[in-house]
Design a protein around this motif. Structure first.
Motif, short mmCIF file in Angstrom:
data_model
loop_
_atom_site.label_atom_id
_atom_site.label_comp_id
_atom_site.label_asym_id
_atom_site.label_seq_id
_atom_site.Cartn_x
_atom_site.Cartn_y
_atom_site.Cartn_z
N LEU B 314 -0.95 3.85 3.31
CA LEU B 314 -0.11 2.61 3.52
C LEU B 314 1.43 2.78 3.74
CD1 LEU B 314 -1.87 -0.03 1.23
CD2 LEU B 314 -1.58 -0.15 3.70
N PHE B 315 1.80 4.13 3.18
CA PHE B 315 3.28 4.43 3.24
C PHE B 315 3.33 4.76 4.54
CE2 PHE B 315 3.72 4.90 -1.36
CZ PHE B 315 4.89 4.22 -1.53
N ASP B 316 2.38 5.47 5.32
CA ASP B 316 2.74 5.87 6.54
C ASP B 316 2.61 4.67 7.64
OD1 ASP B 316 2.45 8.93 6.62
OD2 ASP B 316 0.27 8.81 6.06
N LEU B 317 1.65 3.49 7.39
CA LEU B 317 1.87 2.51 8.14
C LEU B 317 3.37 2.10 7.97
CD1 LEU B 317 -1.55 0.63 7.54
CD2 LEU B 317 -0.82 2.29 9.10
N CYS B 318 3.96 2.07 6.90
CA CYS B 318 5.08 1.14 6.55
C CYS B 318 6.40 1.88 7.46
CB CYS B 318 5.48 1.28 5.12
SG CYS B 318 4.44 0.14 4.25
N TYR B 319 6.18 3.35 7.86
CA TYR B 319 7.14 3.84 8.41
C TYR B 319 7.33 2.98 9.83
CZ TYR B 319 7.80 7.86 5.47
OH TYR B 319 7.87 8.49 4.25
N GLY B 323 12.76 -3.84 11.31
CA GLY B 323 13.60 -5.14 11.49
C GLY B 323 12.98 -6.30 10.52
N THR B 324 12.11 -5.79 9.61
CA THR B 324 11.65 -6.90 8.44
C THR B 324 11.47 -6.27 7.24
OG1 THR B 324 9.86 -8.54 7.96
CG2 THR B 324 9.49 -6.46 9.41
N ASN B 325 11.29 -7.00 6.03
CA ASN B 325 10.99 -6.44 4.84
C ASN B 325 9.86 -6.64 4.33
OD1 ASN B 325 13.74 -5.35 4.21
ND2 ASN B 325 14.37 -7.31 3.86
N GLU B 326 9.06 -7.51 5.37
CA GLU B 326 7.71 -7.91 5.02
C GLU B 326 6.72 -6.53 5.00
OE1 GLU B 326 5.29 -11.01 6.38
OE2 GLU B 326 7.15 -12.32 6.86
N ARG B 327 6.19 -6.30 3.84
CA ARG B 327 5.12 -5.18 3.90
C ARG B 327 3.90 -5.54 3.46
NH1 ARG B 327 8.10 0.13 1.98
NH2 ARG B 327 9.56 0.39 3.48
N ARG B 328 3.36 -6.68 3.99
CA ARG B 328 2.01 -7.57 3.66
C ARG B 328 0.66 -6.92 4.45
NH1 ARG B 328 2.76 -11.78 0.35
NH2 ARG B 328 0.81 -12.64 1.26
N THR B 379 3.64 0.20 -5.08
CA THR B 379 5.16 0.70 -5.15
C THR B 379 5.78 0.08 -3.86
OG1 THR B 379 4.42 2.81 -4.69
CG2 THR B 379 4.93 2.29 -7.10
N ASN B 380 7.30 0.02 -4.08
CA ASN B 380 8.13 -0.28 -3.01
C ASN B 380 7.57 -1.59 -2.17
OD1 ASN B 380 8.76 2.23 -3.67
ND2 ASN B 380 8.58 3.09 -1.60
N GLY B 381 7.19 -2.52 -3.00
CA GLY B 381 6.93 -3.81 -2.38
C GLY B 381 5.62 -3.79 -1.34
N ILE B 382 4.82 -3.07 -1.34
CA ILE B 382 3.78 -3.08 -0.32
C ILE B 382 2.50 -3.84 -1.05
CG2 ILE B 382 2.16 -1.84 0.98
CD1 ILE B 382 3.94 0.49 0.67
N THR B 383 2.13 -4.97 -0.44
CA THR B 383 0.97 -5.69 -0.97
C THR B 383 -0.12 -5.61 -0.03
OG1 THR B 383 2.60 -7.06 -1.70
CG2 THR B 383 0.39 -7.91 -1.74
N LEU B 384 -1.32 -5.36 -0.42
CA LEU B 384 -2.38 -5.22 0.42
C LEU B 384 -3.61 -6.20 -0.20
CD1 LEU B 384 -4.23 -3.67 2.55
CD2 LEU B 384 -4.99 -2.51 0.62
#
Lengths: 269, 507
Positions: B314-319, B323-328, B379-384
């Motif tokens: 999921l961290f890889d996807l976050c990279y 332009g958004t803080n959404e990590r859902r 961690t880091n606000g990632i929600t799955l």
């Protein structure tokens, strides 16, 4: 791959080490977008379940011991049952990855990739089921040279063909050249030879039964022999249920009268 | 499921369902509100019908995330990060090219001498400070670059506080990269660094025409079924075979539509033509499904799922989220995927000593053990959150089995899609041709859906004792930004690789 990618071999107390740098590349281009990978996106090649239910790691028990020592892991850390393999993967993006087998961890990756079901280690092993190519440039050049030589050989053979032979050859490739001009026959066949040199060598140059095969194809085209799926009929009698059988049947000495009848009928039509 | 979107979905359940079982209700409604009813069908089959449960159709068409277009093809732009490193083609110092055979012995840039580096793009202006693959080694661009073939040659000088500083040769080999750190200028300078514009890359998709047909004989039209088709909301029943057949066809239609939206492979060739042709010689285009559109993103294989692997992925996807803080994220998966997810989270919480309070409820002789994780706040606000995609569990469709559990391997697959909105637009949308999202008609003989032909003046298209119903849809799917999507496959060797077909005889 040479032995340099695995645990170094010892012969008569002489350590043989061949240093090799190989490149891992993604070979499948996405047909929809015509690109390999989006930027900053990767494939992660990982261990998988084998048919026996065990885990593919690419390492033999000897390799496991060798790399455990080389990488400073405790004994059993690289065993198939170890948790190490749960998160192990080789990451590759659009740019490819260089792996140097003089570095133990990378050598272990090479070993892992060599037998992986999705990885081809030479160009000729690259089939539809392989997504990645692990190759050193030297080997790639050798393979390319082999293909170029085949192409040159095919063109040399093409040069020796008479126009009549060219027409026959085209028939074996499914084209009816009876009403084609000489120029068109030559250019059509050359295109085939240039693009499919191996098929040309197999179907014509190295094909010992090409005359019989031509006879069959010609007879089918003229309605003397009827082909239904893979079955061959002369009149209402089925005489073979595959191309190989049909060739063997017509080449057999005891069936030469049938062969002659087919030749005569085909020529007269 | 702790997901606002899916909770909203549940509010719709059943409320609109009551309209669908009365006589000719869908066909009548389609005449007046074609788009609304098509969306309603997506909703119904996505939430109510356990036999189909069309997840993708539900998340797109069912929630009104449908884009109507007037052409067969559609294009969209994907914005990528404008900052990027540029490849080095070659580098020269003291007139000598840095190569793999001499890079160890060279000291490029020593004593303020110039290094010439040829880059693949003209990406930097005069005065730019560039860093190599190790940021501690930096150079300043002097003047404007000149073009040499397809490369741009920059004159650069080492930025360091020591005269003896130089750039290690390994960072100057072909294929290594440089990126911009900033810029620096002298007093009364006349130069400036340039700004770069990363134009978004264009993606192109096309629609696919789906069709389905079924026949009703004149006799079957009025046949009464022993089992009634019942509206679960109102309890209304219909015993007519024709209604039942219509419902079955709709259900099959939605299932096939879902398969196409997920797994279809585009047959468009590089020259813009299509590989497959229909019997009338015209091209038969196929759309690019969700799996194909996501396949150039992050693909990972696993055999044993762990929390560490999940987080790492999921961290890889976050990279790639810009332009958004959404990590859902929502991961579509099968039954086994949900079980695996629950297992890894239970393993994780086991170390917190909290299982007793959470998973054991009740008291005395009335204890209950259970509870399932479907959402993970990392961690880091990632929600799955997980959403079950029933098609992944279809054993008829996905015949490759897990060697240990014997369940379909596909059931272990996680398809990560970012279903957030970007700039007010849904990331995953269904695309349909205007007026052709769901077209249906019949060719009538002795009977039509509204009844038998009882007058000699009734004109019908054929002499058959019955009628034939046709469904047609022209649709596709678009992932606006596929970069932060991905697929996690459970991988195993093909168990039937040695099957010569003999074992299936008589099966």
């Amino acid at each position: 791959m040479s032995e340099g990618a695995s645990a170094p071999a010892r012969h008569h107390n002489i350590l043989i080490v061949t240093i090799m740098v190989v490149e891992l590349k993604i070979k499948k281009k996405n047909p929809w977008g015509s690109f390999i990978k989006y930027r900053n996106c990767f494939d992660y090649i990982a261990p998988y379940f084998t048919r026996s239910g065990s885990i593919y790691t690419g390492l033999t028990p000897e390799d496991e011991k060798y790399y455990e020592k080389a990488l400073g892991y405790p004994e059993g850390h690289l065993a198939k049952t170890s948790e190490f393999w749960n998160t192990f993967s080789v990451k590759v993006g659009a740019r490819g990855v260089l792996l140097d087998d003089s570095i133990p961890r990378q050598a272990m990756m090479i070993k892992f990739l060599e037998g992986h079901k999705r990885v081809a280690t030479t160009l000729d092993k690259l089939d539809a089921g392989k997504d990645y190519l692990l190759i050193n440039r030297e080997a790639e050049a050798i393979e390319q040279n082999k293909q170029n030589k085949l192409r040159r050989d095919a063109i040399k053979e093409f040069d020796t063909l008479s126009l009549e032979q060219m027409r026959k050859c085209l028939r074996l490739f499914g084209a009816n050249a009876d009403r084609m001009s000489n120029e068109l026959v030559e250019s059509t066949l050359f295109n085939i030879v240039d693009k499919q040199p191996k098929k040309f060598m197999d179907k014509w140059v190295n094909n010992k039964s090409k005359e019989t095969e031509f006879l069959l194809e010609n007879a089918i085209a003229k309605g003397v022999i009827r082909k239904d799926k893979t079955h061959y009929f002369y009149g209402s009698d089925m005489f073979a249920d595959s191309l190989d059988d049909a060739i063997a049947y017509l080449d057999s000495k005891k069936n030469q009268d049938l062969r002659l009848s087919i030749i005569n009928e085909t020529e007269n039509k | 499921m702790n997901n606002t979107l899916l909770n909203n979905l549940q509010l719709y359940r059943g409320r609109r369902f009551s309209d669908l079982v009365d006589e000719n209700m869908i066909s009548n409604a389609l005449l007046t509100k074609p788009h609304e009813v098509a969306g309603l069908l997506s909703l119904v089959f996505g939430t109510k019908d356990d036999g189909v449960s069309t997840t993708i159709d539900l998340l797109t068409g069912g929630l009104g995330k449908t884009m109507i277009i007037e052409n067969r093809e559609f294009e969209w732009a994907v914005q990528v990060d404008s900052e990027h490193a540029i490849n080095i083609r070659w580098a020269k110092w003291n007139g000598k090219e840095i190569t793999s055979s001499n890079y160890l012995s060279e000291t490029p840039g020593l004593n303020g001498t110039p290094i010439y580096i040829a880059l693949e793009e003209r990406w930097f202006g005069p005065g730019a400070i560039l860093s190599f693959d190790d940021y501690k080694f930096q150079v300043r661009v002097n003047g404007v670059p000149y073009q040499d073939g397809s490369a741009w040659v920059y004159e650069v000088y080492v930025v360091d506080g020591a005269q003896a500083a130089y750039i290690p040769g390994e960072f100057l080999l072909p294929g290594r990269q440089v990126s911009r750190l900033g810029s620096a200028y002298e007093e009364y300078s006349d130069e400036a660094d340039i700004i770069n514009y990363q134009t978004p890359f264009k993606m192109r998709g096309h629609l696919q025409t789906l069709r389905l047909t079924y026949d009703i004989t004149g006799d079957a039209y009025s046949t009464v079924l022993a089992i009634a088709l019942q509206d679960p909301e109102t309890g209304k029943k219909s015993y007519l075979w024709a209604d039942y057949q219509y419902w079955l066809a709709l259900r099959e239609w939605k299932k096939r539509e879902e398969y196409q939206l997920l797994f279809s492979k585009s047959n468009r060739l590089a020259d813009g033509t299509y590989l497959n042709k229909g019997t009338n010689g015209r091209p038969a285009p196929t759309m690019s499904g969700l799996f194909e559109q996501i396949s150039p993103a992050n693909i990972r294989y696993y055999h044993h799922l762990t929390a560490e692997l999940f987080e790492d992925y999921l961290f890889d996807l976050c990279y790639n989220i810009l332009g958004t803080n959404e990590r859902r994220f929502v991961a579509l998966t099968g039954e086994m995927g949900i079980r695996e997810f629950d297992r890894i989270l239970k393993e994780k919480v086991a170390s917190f000593n909290m299982c007793e309070n959470i998973f054991v409820t009740g008291s005395g002789q009335n204890l209950t053990l259970g509870g399932q994780f479907t959402t993970y706040n990392m961690t880091n606000g990632i929600t799955l959150s997980l959403k079950r995609c029933p098609l992944f569990d279809n054993m008829e469709m996905f015949r490759q089995l897990h060697p240990l559990t014997g369940k379909p391997l596909m059931s272990y697959t996680f398809l990560f899609v970012n279903i957030s909105n970007f700039d007010g637009q849904a990331n995953v949308v269904k695309v349909c041709r205007k007026g052709r999202e769901f077209v249906q008609w019949y060719t009538g003989g002795s009977v039509s859906p509204s009844g038998y032909a009882n007058s000699i003046n009734t004109l019908r298209s054929n002499s058959r004792d019955g009628y034939q119903v046709h469904f047609l849809g022209e649709e596709g799917i678009m992932v606006r930004n596929p970069l932060n999507c991905g697929i996690l496959y459970c991988d195993a060797e093909d168990t039937e690789i040695c099957n010569d077909g003999g074992i299936n005889i008589g099966a």
